[in-house]
Design an enzyme around this catalytic site. Structure first.
Site, PDB file in Angstrom:
ATOM      1  N   ARG A  45      41.140 -21.393  50.284  1.00  0.00           N
ATOM      2  CA  ARG A  45      41.139 -22.122  49.009  1.00  0.00           C
ATOM      3  C   ARG A  45      39.967 -23.077  48.871  1.00  0.00           C
ATOM      4  O   ARG A  45      39.384 -23.191  47.797  1.00  0.00           O
ATOM      5  CB  ARG A  45      42.474 -22.805  48.774  1.00  0.00           C
ATOM      6  N   THR A  46      39.605 -23.763  49.936  1.00  0.00           N
ATOM      7  CA  THR A  46      38.532 -24.746  49.799  1.00  0.00           C
ATOM      8  C   THR A  46      37.189 -24.053  49.576  1.00  0.00           C
ATOM      9  O   THR A  46      36.420 -24.427  48.694  1.00  0.00           O
ATOM     10  CB  THR A  46      38.475 -25.667  51.038  1.00  0.00           C
ATOM     11  N   LYS A  73      25.889 -18.233  68.824  1.00  0.00           N
ATOM     12  CA  LYS A  73      24.947 -17.690  69.819  1.00  0.00           C
ATOM     13  C   LYS A  73      24.387 -18.732  70.780  1.00  0.00           C
ATOM     14  O   LYS A  73      23.362 -18.509  71.393  1.00  0.00           O
ATOM     15  CB  LYS A  73      23.771 -17.015  69.104  1.00  0.00           C
ATOM     16  N   ARG A  98      32.604 -27.499  56.535  1.00  0.00           N
ATOM     17  CA  ARG A  98      33.912 -27.672  57.175  1.00  0.00           C
ATOM     18  C   ARG A  98      33.714 -27.447  58.667  1.00  0.00           C
ATOM     19  O   ARG A  98      33.085 -26.475  59.078  1.00  0.00           O
ATOM     20  CB  ARG A  98      34.933 -26.689  56.635  1.00  0.00           C
ATOM     21  N   HIS A 107      39.058 -35.481  54.519  1.00  0.00           N
ATOM     22  CA  HIS A 107      38.949 -34.327  53.629  1.00  0.00           C
ATOM     23  C   HIS A 107      38.808 -34.925  52.224  1.00  0.00           C
ATOM     24  O   HIS A 107      39.714 -34.863  51.407  1.00  0.00           O
ATOM     25  CB  HIS A 107      40.216 -33.471  53.747  1.00  0.00           C
TER      26      HIS A 107
END
Lengths: 306, 306, 306
Positions: A58-59, A86, A108, A136
């Protein structure tokens, strides 16, 4: 008025005027998403990078839609499909992305503070889309927008946040924002889910959910992260549902015109009963709609809009 | 002048005039990425498919940004999220994508020669974004662009490439390109990482890094692929760092105005020490910036631009 | 004429006039993909969400290209990279996406009926991109478009569908569509791959492939899903190839101007021999090309175009 900052890293460092500016701007964008042609050319030529070190539907989708409605280009980078694993340091990845000249990086990350670190090493605007159990901010902004929309104000309201307060970035950002905006915030949850020194954040603490939500104008339920759940924190989901889940009987303890919020994704039957989630007080889907508008506002304001 | 070819499969088959044309065009695109509106309508209606059989952040992102800055549409297909593994042959996948009428297919594949095979079966332009240990032409082009930008020429310069030459498509493409452009190329690395018949490529071979980089105008360090690393090739990363890693002391052996390059992602403390990577001679992030411009140039030229 | 429906969930509930309208519209879009600028502004500001619970290259890519050629914005959500697995119900995910105000949701799901459920809970148009073993309407539409293109009609033709009829959504959608359009449909396959009550669908059933394809105008081979294959259904791939695979000798049993179709991805040497797949009768790649046009037509018609 312009937003005189490079980044949105957390609610903690936003001033009340900045929050009001963001919410006012977001309100003005709500209309774009209801047009037949849901697109304005405002951010043509702007590149928004969605850099997601944790999975998200959703975000990420909300940011991507927000960017596209403003005609920005979007680049999605997620650790699931990329080589960010990596062995390169996070800062090297950041500097590399910076060198490609995007305009805004939405990050995020599972590590608290990652967006702040990113912000210090890149010249681009950074938006924190959730960092560990820390903040958030776009969630709290959309929550405040929803409260303001439904209640016409934030100051003076009693907001009860119930659940795993200790591990919730949603709770933390909302506590910062709502207390700043003059709401009275109460938190409820088992003591194993309550952070140390929580009382220093200016909230009232209850260990019985009934006490927490009594006379509340707003009840904000937090998601129990069943995937991380460790039985040392709580004996069982069923017991959690009985003791802390929001059901119709408990809702009756709140104000008559209470609104029920949840950041999603919901565990129906755990922290919230289905009849409450779908009931008349629920504004859960309004939160989602407002999320797009808040993110449009931030992309716009960080690009110098006013 | 136009680029009179359908594909960019490798540096080996590019003529000097073609390389110059690409670099000149790339230079003219650098400016687009610094504008406030970083987008030109040049390739509107053109579809660029990024077909990645190996994970990649920077190369895929660089191509995607390049395409979007020219207003092309991009389609990302990666084996991580798609059904390209369902037992279909590579050629059938290719013919299927061809039938959807994209304009340019950017391919990364673990098999050397995959882009050449693709090019033979589809009518679209193919750009090799790295095929096995064979070629990585866009990397070599951005490297040459960076050298030209910093040194105003390529001919006559001494370029030292250090690391796992045998398994590096970056090394191979650069050797082809730099020798073609008149540079003197020296390679350094352990004998287990040196391809057979390397001397036939017109380069000077050293097994001691100090000899390889002495009096170099450019040092190009290769990534040690720690994930593939097999102890039969080299005893330990620490030993590699000691014997072949680039540190400040070694840099002093090169010319005073040496520039240090690395294709990324870097293993700090293995093939390059942090102070060198971040030091004044490093042009590693310029390489990334030029990568977008080179890819814009290729998309533009292959679409018939001049 | 307008398409007076909100969704495309299956061929079963489409009227003949609706199918004709879709095919006519798709034909008119074929030309767009052959232009130099392959893009029309028709759906500017429209957001198409590709919600894929099963991996897919060709279908997702085809929808994405179709949307972009009409200037719509696309959002890709796949379970491989998202948090749709976080325990949220499918309906909650759907309501969340609805709240972000996309215009059309394209859904692929392993559960039969998922698009119908989605359609009931969201106000947006839903296109079924394949649901379990139930329907795959856009595949059947592109197949019918290809037949009409090559044969100038559908009515009266003999179409033989061969393979695992029981587990094939492609077969099911084509049976509904082709019988509706007046074709005579014959199905062939081992009895373990034949659904119960198949005769009620108005088709002729054969258990020997030679009988099934005799005098066929069209042979449609189905993919053997080797990844799901369970030895209780068929002893071995080699035996399947011998008994049910389409080879040149078998093609000779059909009409002289037969066309050979396959929805892809093909298992060469299993259900179809390479010389047939690549032979003069094969229209397999035309199907892919027509797939983009059919999807453009659906996006256009569901957006109110006429």
């Amino acid at each position: 008025m312009k937003l005189a900052r490079k980044d949105i890293l957390g609610i903690r460092d936003l001033a009340v005027e900045e929050i009001n500016l963001i919410l006012d701007t977001a309100e003005s964008f709500i209309e774009v998403s209801t047009r037949e042609i849901k697109k304005v050319p405002t951010l043509r030529g702007v590149t928004v990078m969605n850099l997601f070190y944790e999975p998200s539907t959703r975000t990420r989708t909300s940011f991507e839609i927000a960017a596209k409605r403003l005609s920005a280009d979007t680049i999605n980078i997620s650790t699931a499909t990329s080589s960010v694993v990596k062995g390169e340091t996070f800062i090297d990845t950041a500097k590399n992305l910076e060198a490609m000249n995007p305009d805004i990086i939405v990050l995020r990350h599972s590590a608290a503070g990652a967006p702040h670190m990113l912000s210090r090493v890149v010249r681009q605007s950074v938006i924190n889309a959730g960092d560990g159990a820390h903040e958030h901010p776009t969630q709290a902004l959309l929550d405040m927008m929803t409260i303001r929309e439904k209640k016409k104000r934030i100051a003076g309201l009693k907001v009860s946040i119930v659940g795993d307060i200790a591990h919730s970035r949603v709770a933390r950002s909302n506590i910062y924002g709502l207390t700043k905006m003059g709401a009275k915030v109460t938190v409820g949850g088992p003591s194993t889910m309550m952070p140390r020194f929580i009382d220093r954040l200016g909230v009232e603490v209850h260990h019985h959910v009934d006490d927490a939500i009594r006379d509340a104008d707003i009840i904000m339920m937090l998601r129990i992260q069943t995937e991380r759940q460790d039985m040392s924190v709580f004996p069982s989901l069923r017991e959690y549902a009985n003791l802390f889940g929001l059901n119709r009987k408990r809702v009756a303890l709140a104000k008559e015109d209470v609104i029920i919020m949840h950041p999603g994704p919901m565990n129906r039957g755990v922290e919230i009963s289905p009849d409450v989630a779908d009931g008349p007080y629920s504004v859960i889907l309004d939160q989602v709609t407002n999320g797009v508008a808040v993110r449009m506002a931030l992309l716009y304001l960080l690009s110098g809009g006013n």
